[in-house]
Design a protein around this motif. Structure first.
Motif, PDB file in Angstrom:
ATOM      1  N   GLU A  96      -4.126   6.912  -2.692  1.00 49.95           N
ATOM      2  CA  GLU A  96      -4.168   6.093  -1.524  1.00 49.95           C
ATOM      3  C   GLU A  96      -4.941   4.850  -1.661  1.00 49.95           C
ATOM      4  O   GLU A  96      -6.077   4.951  -2.431  1.00 49.95           O
ATOM      5  N   LYS A 102       1.040   3.953  -2.835  1.00 46.97           N
ATOM      6  CA  LYS A 102       0.663   5.298  -2.787  1.00 46.97           C
ATOM      7  C   LYS A 102       1.763   6.488  -3.160  1.00 46.97           C
ATOM      8  O   LYS A 102       1.753   7.361  -3.882  1.00 46.97           O
ATOM      9  N   SER A 103       3.100   5.610  -2.713  1.00 48.75           N
ATOM     10  CA  SER A 103       4.307   6.653  -2.964  1.00 48.75           C
ATOM     11  C   SER A 103       4.451   6.705  -4.588  1.00 48.75           C
ATOM     12  O   SER A 103       4.950   7.853  -5.050  1.00 48.75           O
ATOM     13  N   GLN A 136       1.006  -1.342   0.129  1.00 45.97           N
ATOM     14  CA  GLN A 136       0.086  -0.021   0.070  1.00 45.97           C
ATOM     15  C   GLN A 136       0.985   1.322   0.135  1.00 45.97           C
ATOM     16  O   GLN A 136       0.829   2.175  -0.483  1.00 45.97           O
TER      17      GLN A 136
END
Length: 170
Positions: A167, A161-162, A157
């Motif tokens: 998200e 997200k990065s 996750q």
């Protein structure tokens, strides 16, 4: 290791040959190459039986030997090709623009990995990069399998997200 133990181990190795061949075929995508890799791996394993640790999984040990043999062979063939044909370096280059995108992607991935905590980073490296099973990673790190699974889920996750800026909810 006594003679009886070695004989039993050799018999078990023989019984694993079809699985080893299937694994090698998945790596090489070529039946002849898979057979050669399995043969080399079996030779390595039989000369290193003394390195096998009792109480560990023989199939995992052999799969690692097959994978290592395949990687070693790939490197050897690449080196030979480059040594035999200096022009092969030019042939091996990616199409224009591809290299810069690859470098950018690697930089982004390295940045995303650096944001993970140590526990998540270790799990990602063992499971996603090294190819260990959840059980093997749990044994390596001395933690429960459920912990491996939850840390990996959180790490995935965080990486998504990065890398995407979005998200991700599970």
């Amino acid at each position: 290791m006594n003679l009886q133990d070695e004989t039993l181990l050799r018999r078990e190795i023989v019984s694993l040959i079809p699985r080893l061949r299937r694994f090698a075929l998945g790596l090489t995508r070529n039946a002849q190459d898979a057979d050669e890799i399995v043969q080399m791996a079996l030779e390595r394993s039989l000369t290193r039986l003394h390195q096998f640790e009792r109480g560990t999984r023989l199939d995992s040990w052999l799969f690692r030997i097959v994978q290592t043999t395949w990687l070693d062979e790939k490197r050897r063939v690449t080196r030979r090709r480059l040594d035999d044909d200096p022009g092969a370096i030019d042939d091996a280059k990616a199409p224009s623009g591809f290299e810069s995108k690859t470098v950018e992607l690697r930089r982004d991935l390295a940045g995303a990995m650096s944001k993970l905590n140590e526990d998540q980073s270790a799990i990602v490296m063992l499971v996603l990069v090294e190819g260990q099973s959840y059980e093997e990673a749990a044994e390596t790190l001395g933690i429960p399998v459920g912990t491996v699974m939850s840390r990996l889920a959180r790490a995935r996750q965080a990486l998504m997200k990065s890398l995407s800026g979005v998200e991700v909810q599970s």
